[in-house]
Scaffold this motif. Structure first.
Motif, PDB file in Angstrom:
ATOM      1  N   LEU B 113       0.841  -1.203   0.000  1.00 50.81           N
ATOM      2  CA  LEU B 113       0.000   0.000   0.000  1.00 50.81           C
ATOM      3  C   LEU B 113       0.871   1.246   0.000  1.00 50.81           C
ATOM      4  O   LEU B 113       0.569   2.231  -0.680  1.00 50.81           O
ATOM      5  CB  LEU B 113      -0.932  -0.010   1.212  1.00 50.81           C
ATOM      6  CG  LEU B 113      -1.905   1.171   1.318  1.00 50.81           C
ATOM      7  CD1 LEU B 113      -2.815   1.235   0.098  1.00 50.81           C
ATOM      8  CD2 LEU B 113      -2.739   1.073   2.582  1.00 50.81           C
ATOM      9  N   TYR B 114       1.972   1.191   0.736  1.00 49.69           N
ATOM     10  CA  TYR B 114       2.894   2.339   0.794  1.00 49.69           C
ATOM     11  C   TYR B 114       3.386   2.701  -0.609  1.00 49.69           C
ATOM     12  O   TYR B 114       3.387   3.863  -1.010  1.00 49.69           O
ATOM     13  CB  TYR B 114       4.067   1.978   1.707  1.00 49.69           C
ATOM     14  CG  TYR B 114       5.139   3.040   1.794  1.00 49.69           C
ATOM     15  CD1 TYR B 114       4.861   4.304   2.323  1.00 49.69           C
ATOM     16  CD2 TYR B 114       6.435   2.778   1.358  1.00 49.69           C
ATOM     17  CE1 TYR B 114       5.841   5.273   2.406  1.00 49.69           C
ATOM     18  CE2 TYR B 114       7.426   3.749   1.448  1.00 49.69           C
ATOM     19  CZ  TYR B 114       7.124   4.987   1.966  1.00 49.69           C
ATOM     20  OH  TYR B 114       8.092   5.949   2.043  1.00 49.69           O
ATOM     21  N   ARG B 115       3.790   1.663  -1.344  1.00 47.25           N
ATOM     22  CA  ARG B 115       4.309   1.895  -2.698  1.00 47.25           C
ATOM     23  C   ARG B 115       3.234   2.511  -3.604  1.00 47.25           C
ATOM     24  O   ARG B 115       3.513   3.385  -4.424  1.00 47.25           O
ATOM     25  CB  ARG B 115       4.809   0.570  -3.289  1.00 47.25           C
ATOM     26  CG  ARG B 115       5.764   0.754  -4.433  1.00 47.25           C
ATOM     27  CD  ARG B 115       6.300  -0.555  -4.904  1.00 47.25           C
ATOM     28  NE  ARG B 115       5.266  -1.360  -5.554  1.00 47.25           N
ATOM     29  CZ  ARG B 115       5.527  -2.456  -6.260  1.00 47.25           C
ATOM     30  NH1 ARG B 115       6.751  -2.890  -6.377  1.00 47.25           N
ATOM     31  NH2 ARG B 115       4.544  -3.121  -6.834  1.00 47.25           N
ATOM     32  N   GLU B 116       2.004   2.034  -3.444  1.00 43.84           N
ATOM     33  CA  GLU B 116       0.908   2.582  -4.261  1.00 43.84           C
ATOM     34  C   GLU B 116       0.629   4.040  -3.894  1.00 43.84           C
ATOM     35  O   GLU B 116       0.505   4.893  -4.763  1.00 43.84           O
ATOM     36  CB  GLU B 116      -0.366   1.748  -4.060  1.00 43.84           C
ATOM     37  CG  GLU B 116      -0.297   0.345  -4.619  1.00 43.84           C
ATOM     38  CD  GLU B 116      -0.029   0.321  -6.104  1.00 43.84           C
ATOM     39  OE1 GLU B 116      -0.595   1.151  -6.828  1.00 43.84           O
ATOM     40  OE2 GLU B 116       0.783  -0.529  -6.544  1.00 43.84           O
ATOM     41  N   LEU B 117       0.538   4.308  -2.580  1.00 43.39           N
ATOM     42  CA  LEU B 117       0.180   5.665  -2.137  1.00 43.39           C
ATOM     43  C   LEU B 117       1.273   6.677  -2.462  1.00 43.39           C
ATOM     44  O   LEU B 117       0.988   7.852  -2.691  1.00 43.39           O
ATOM     45  CB  LEU B 117      -0.133   5.666  -0.637  1.00 43.39           C
ATOM     46  CG  LEU B 117      -1.390   4.912  -0.210  1.00 43.39           C
ATOM     47  CD1 LEU B 117      -1.539   4.924   1.309  1.00 43.39           C
ATOM     48  CD2 LEU B 117      -2.645   5.509  -0.846  1.00 43.39           C
ATOM     49  N   LYS B 118       2.523   6.213  -2.496  1.00 46.65           N
ATOM     50  CA  LYS B 118       3.629   7.140  -2.788  1.00 46.65           C
ATOM     51  C   LYS B 118       3.517   7.748  -4.197  1.00 46.65           C
ATOM     52  O   LYS B 118       4.088   8.796  -4.475  1.00 46.65           O
ATOM     53  CB  LYS B 118       4.968   6.406  -2.648  1.00 46.65           C
ATOM     54  CG  LYS B 118       5.603   6.594  -1.277  1.00 46.65           C
ATOM     55  CD  LYS B 118       7.012   6.046  -1.226  1.00 46.65           C
ATOM     56  CE  LYS B 118       8.029   7.086  -1.582  1.00 46.65           C
ATOM     57  NZ  LYS B 118       8.255   8.067  -0.502  1.00 46.65           N
ATOM     58  N   LYS B 119       2.749   7.067  -5.058  1.00 44.03           N
ATOM     59  CA  LYS B 119       2.545   7.605  -6.416  1.00 44.03           C
ATOM     60  C   LYS B 119       1.830   8.963  -6.352  1.00 44.03           C
ATOM     61  O   LYS B 119       1.842   9.719  -7.310  1.00 44.03           O
ATOM     62  CB  LYS B 119       1.717   6.625  -7.257  1.00 44.03           C
ATOM     63  CG  LYS B 119       2.421   5.313  -7.536  1.00 44.03           C
ATOM     64  CD  LYS B 119       1.469   4.348  -8.236  1.00 44.03           C
ATOM     65  CE  LYS B 119       2.100   2.988  -8.418  1.00 44.03           C
ATOM     66  NZ  LYS B 119       1.135   1.989  -8.914  1.00 44.03           N
ATOM     67  N   LEU B 120       1.174   9.231  -5.217  1.00 46.00           N
ATOM     68  CA  LEU B 120       0.433  10.495  -5.071  1.00 46.00           C
ATOM     69  C   LEU B 120       1.319  11.633  -4.565  1.00 46.00           C
ATOM     70  O   LEU B 120       0.867  12.778  -4.479  1.00 46.00           O
ATOM     71  CB  LEU B 120      -0.730  10.305  -4.080  1.00 46.00           C
ATOM     72  CG  LEU B 120      -1.857   9.365  -4.506  1.00 46.00           C
ATOM     73  CD1 LEU B 120      -2.760   9.065  -3.319  1.00 46.00           C
ATOM     74  CD2 LEU B 120      -2.672   9.988  -5.628  1.00 46.00           C
TER      75      LEU B 120
END
Lengths: 71, 294
Positions: B113-120
């Motif tokens: 989830l961290y990796r996904e949210l960092k895209k923001l």
């Protein structure tokens, strides 16, 4: 059109559009052999019946003309 | 029973402090929904819920990103005026120079989830906070046609993580920096009730097993989802090769629980969320990565 058929433990999905792009109407046997190679263990008889249906979906007009010509 | 608090954007200047008891105040946070900066919704609750549901799988700027499945455990509010404790000086009275910011503490989802949210990170978006009663908090703004619309609060996102210190559990720190217009947006705040839980998508991918055969896995965690979706995966239109063409045939074998592709010597990826949802595969989307099955 995407059609789905189940033969034994294997469920097949076919794309008529993709078949039209990759094969000619006369390539039905080659396609059947390819499916048999990719799915070892599938019952050949019902598969051939299924591919007959799929081929009619993929090449409705050409297939009918070919059959008329054969008669 | 929860009642939506009506927007006060059309209210009088007078302050009526002896109000009736209003049951709706932000309850514990369930999480939030992230939208594109330009995304707006209907103020009619039924239409709003339809737009939210379709937004999960929508393309481009219409896509919404909910995080409401219990990942958020807490949030801390920061910002406001410069504080003496931070800078060594500060104002005698509130001057409102700084914008509000909040940090959501996310304990579940881990590095995936961290990796996904960092895209923001660094992106200006709109944030719709949602509490545990499913109340969505947003603001009302008039669009170019003069129609009042519901939208989230404008904010910039920055995601970082707190390592496991031994005495403190690791967590994702989801920082929301509200924009300079927050004061006006907050004055025009309103609420709408979410009709049901909205969940984000799981990125899925193909994983080659042997030549021409593959399984479907969760792109980050690697969980095998082939058996979960089963024969629903045997639809040629759910896959596309690097030339943009579907395979001629895809088969699912219940005995071996894998997929066979014809032609077998090609690279394929799974389709987008809208295509998969239409085929009954909900909550997932193929990531943009072709897998060579040759």
């Amino acid at each position: 059109m995407n059609s789905q058929y189940t033969i034994g433990a294997i469920t097949f999905g076919f794309s008529a559009e993709s078949i039209r792009q990759r094969y000619k109407v006369s390539d039905k046997e080659a396609f059947t052999r390819e499916i048999l190679t990719d799915n070892p263990g599938v019952d050949e008889k019902p598969l051939k019946k299924t591919i007959d249906k799929v081929w009619r979906e993929a090449f409705p007009k050409q297939d009918a003309n070919e059959e008329e010509g054969a008669e | 029973m929860i009642y939506p608090i009506k927007t006060n954007c059309k209210s009088e200047e007078k302050v009526y402090t002896k109000t009736g008891q209003c049951a709706a105040f932000e309850n514990r946070p369930a999480g939030f929904i992230i939208t594109d900066e330009s995304k707006e919704f209907s103020l009619v609750e039924e239409t709003f819920n339809t737009e939210i549901q379709s937004g999960v799988t929508a393309a481009g700027g219409n896509r919404i990103y909910p995080l409401l499945s219990g990942q958020v455990t807490d949030y801390q509010v920061n910002g406001g005026d410069v504080k003496t404790s931070q800078e060594g000086f500060g104002p005698e009275e509130p001057v409102g120079l700084n914008n509000k910011s909040v940090v959501y503490i996310i304990n579940k989802g881990g590095l995936c989830l961290y990796r996904e949210l960092k895209k923001l990170n660094g992106r200006t978006v709109r944030v719709i906070p949602v509490d545990i009663n499913g109340i969505a908090f947003g603001t009302v703004k008039s669009n170019v046609a003069g129609v009042d619309k519901f939208c989230g609060f404008q904010a910039t996102i920055w995601v970082t993580r707190r390592e496991n210190t031994g005495s403190q559990q690791g967590a994702i720190l989801f920082s929301v920096y509200f924009g300079s217009n927050y004061e006006n947006e907050d004055s025009n705040f309103t609420t709408l009730q979410l009709a049901k839980l909205v969940e984000g998508l799981t990125g899925i991918a193909l994983k080659k097993t042997t030549s021409g055969k593959a399984k479907v896995i969760s792109a980050c965690s690697g969980d095998d989802l082939t058996e979960t979706f089963g024969a629903d995966l045997a639809v040629a239109g759910l896959y596309v090769n690097s030339a943009g063409t579907a395979p001629s045939s895809v088969s699912y074998n219940t005995a071996t629980q894998d997929l066979s592709f014809t032609p077998s010597s090609a690279s394929y990826k799974l389709a987008d969320a809208q295509t998969l949802t239409a085929a009954g595969l909900e909550g997932v989307e193929g990531i943009n990565e072709y897998v060579n099955l040759a």
